[in-house]
Motif scaffolding. Structure first.
Motif, short mmCIF file in Angstrom:
data_model
loop_
_atom_site.label_atom_id
_atom_site.label_comp_id
_atom_site.label_asym_id
_atom_site.label_seq_id
_atom_site.Cartn_x
_atom_site.Cartn_y
_atom_site.Cartn_z
N GLY A 107 -32.68 35.65 14.60
CA GLY A 107 -31.94 35.93 13.37
C GLY A 107 -31.69 34.68 12.56
O GLY A 107 -31.84 34.67 11.33
N ALA A 108 -31.31 33.60 13.24
CA ALA A 108 -31.04 32.34 12.54
C ALA A 108 -32.31 31.78 11.92
O ALA A 108 -32.29 31.18 10.84
CB ALA A 108 -30.43 31.34 13.51
N MET A 109 -33.43 31.98 12.60
CA MET A 109 -34.70 31.47 12.10
C MET A 109 -35.03 32.10 10.74
O MET A 109 -35.45 31.42 9.81
CB MET A 109 -35.81 31.77 13.11
CG MET A 109 -37.18 31.27 12.71
SD MET A 109 -38.40 31.62 14.01
CE MET A 109 -38.49 33.42 13.90
N VAL A 110 -34.82 33.41 10.65
CA VAL A 110 -35.06 34.09 9.37
C VAL A 110 -34.00 33.70 8.35
O VAL A 110 -34.31 33.47 7.17
CB VAL A 110 -35.07 35.62 9.58
CG1 VAL A 110 -35.00 36.35 8.24
CG2 VAL A 110 -36.33 36.04 10.33
N GLY A 111 -32.76 33.59 8.81
CA GLY A 111 -31.68 33.26 7.89
C GLY A 111 -31.89 31.96 7.16
O GLY A 111 -31.43 31.80 6.02
N ARG A 112 -32.58 31.02 7.77
CA ARG A 112 -32.81 29.72 7.14
C ARG A 112 -33.71 29.81 5.90
O ARG A 112 -33.79 28.86 5.12
CB ARG A 112 -33.42 28.74 8.15
CG ARG A 112 -32.46 28.35 9.26
CD ARG A 112 -33.06 27.26 10.14
NE ARG A 112 -32.11 26.82 11.16
CZ ARG A 112 -32.18 27.14 12.45
NH1 ARG A 112 -33.16 27.88 12.89
NH2 ARG A 112 -31.28 26.71 13.30
#
Length: 354
Positions: free
Chosen positions: A171-176
């Motif tokens: 999720g964090a990877m996409v959020g960036r």
């Protein structure tokens, strides 16, 4: 049935299919949902992407994910934000996100195409479940605000994180890929939406790359390893009468998941303590002795190699173990090596007695 969803798809007059999702801040679930459809389901090849919350525009789309307030598979509507929504993957507790919904209905078709097998085959079902549990479910949990561990239980136990994992989740990877709060504001709304859509496309491609790596691993490596590990499991009494040593004769293969499953099926949980395998599938290769973890993602071993052996190498190790050909034993005791199979087996048998 969910696995037949891809067979329902039709296009009108050969026009490009449109997939609708919401605009604004995006998340990993819709990014993956869009990728799975566009990349792996032929009907959606070259599909247009419509990012909007305008109900009238969404109504013109062939398929809508993560917006619209509807979960209607027959109409290709896959939203999960309704108050009454409670759908989960079969025999799993996590409420689905748009990624889970698309995978629920199209996952078997994706895997069947990759494996050139029927959607209702046993192996397709096996990989379908495995990929959900090891990839998609994490996105479902993240989007629905579900923690891996019960926060109350962690607090009651006084458990604290020892270090930061860098927030490197899917999720964090996409959020960036979302814009920063202090980015310059694009005044033209059309240009602003185009820039946002471009960031979403990059995010969708990025999470899709990880999905494809998982799909490739589980179909090409994990699944074939099942037979290799099963054979070794059935023959382990050749090396230890109690079946505590498992030998992968020809080469190493992904063994942990399959070993735990086989132990559970046979009612022998926790039985195997050491796994032996050659470093390379060539004659004369060195051999490794690896301790079985107490759980698949644990750094704790069921029975670590003896403390006195740890951190030693070569002749020094030979002198401590009394076994010739020693190469090393890791300082934490989870793995060691010997120049020959016979040496590795002798080390494993000695370790069992200490």
């Amino acid at each position: 049935m969910a696995e037949n969803a891809a067979k329902r798809l039709k296009t009108d007059n050969g026009a490009a299919v449109a997939i609708g999702t919401h605009n604004g801040h995006f998340h990993a679930d819709e990014a993956l949902a869009v990728y799975m459809l566009r990349t792996h389901i032929p009907t959606y090849a070259g599909a247009r992407l419509v990012r909007t919350r305008d109900a009238n525009l969404l109504e013109t789309c062939h398929t809508v994910v993560d917006v619209g307030g509807e979960y209607e598979p027959a109409r290709n509507r896959f939203d999960h934000h309704q108050r009454t929504f409670s759908t989960t993957f079969p025999d799993r507790p996590t409420k689905l996100s748009s990624a889970g919904l698309v995978y629920l209905h199209f996952g078997k078709a994706i895997i069947a195409r990759r494996m050139a097998q029927a959607e209702d085959s046993e192996t397709v079902s096996l990989v379908w479940r495995k990929i959900y549990e090891n990839f998609v479910e994490a996105l479902d949990a993240h989007d629905n605000g579900i923690s891996s561990y019960d926060p109350a239980l962690l607090a009651a136990a006084g458990a604290e994180k020892r270090f930061s994992n860098g927030a490197f989740t899917l999720g964090a990877m996409v959020g960036r890929f979302n814009g920063y709060w202090n980015d310059p504001v694009i005044e033209d709304p059309v240009a602003a939406q185009a820039a946002e859509d471009q960031r979403f496309e990059l995010a969708s491609q990025r999470i899709g790359e990880e999905f494809d790596r998982g799909l490739d691993f589980f179909t090409r490596a994990w699944l074939p390893a099942r037979e290799v590990v099963a054979e070794a499991f059935n023959e382990r009494q050749e090396y230890d009468s109690e079946g505590r040593i498992l030998v992968l004769k020809k080469q190493s293969a992904p063994w942990k998941d399959h070993l735990y499953t086989l132990e559970e099926e046979k009612g022998e949980e926790g039985k195997v303590l050491y796994v032996l395998y050659p470093e390379k599938p060539v004659p004369g290769a060195k051999w490794r002795i690896q301790c079985v973890p107490s759980a698949g993602d644990s750094f704790e071993s069921r029975k670590p190699l003896p403390e006195a052996w740890r951190g030693s190498r070569d002749e020094e190790l030979d002198g401590i173990t009394g076994v010739e050909g020693g190469v090393f034993v890791h300082a934490s005791g989870f793995i060691g090596g010997n120049k020959t199979f016979e040496g590795a087996l002798a080390m494993a048998k000695k370790a069992l007695k200490i």
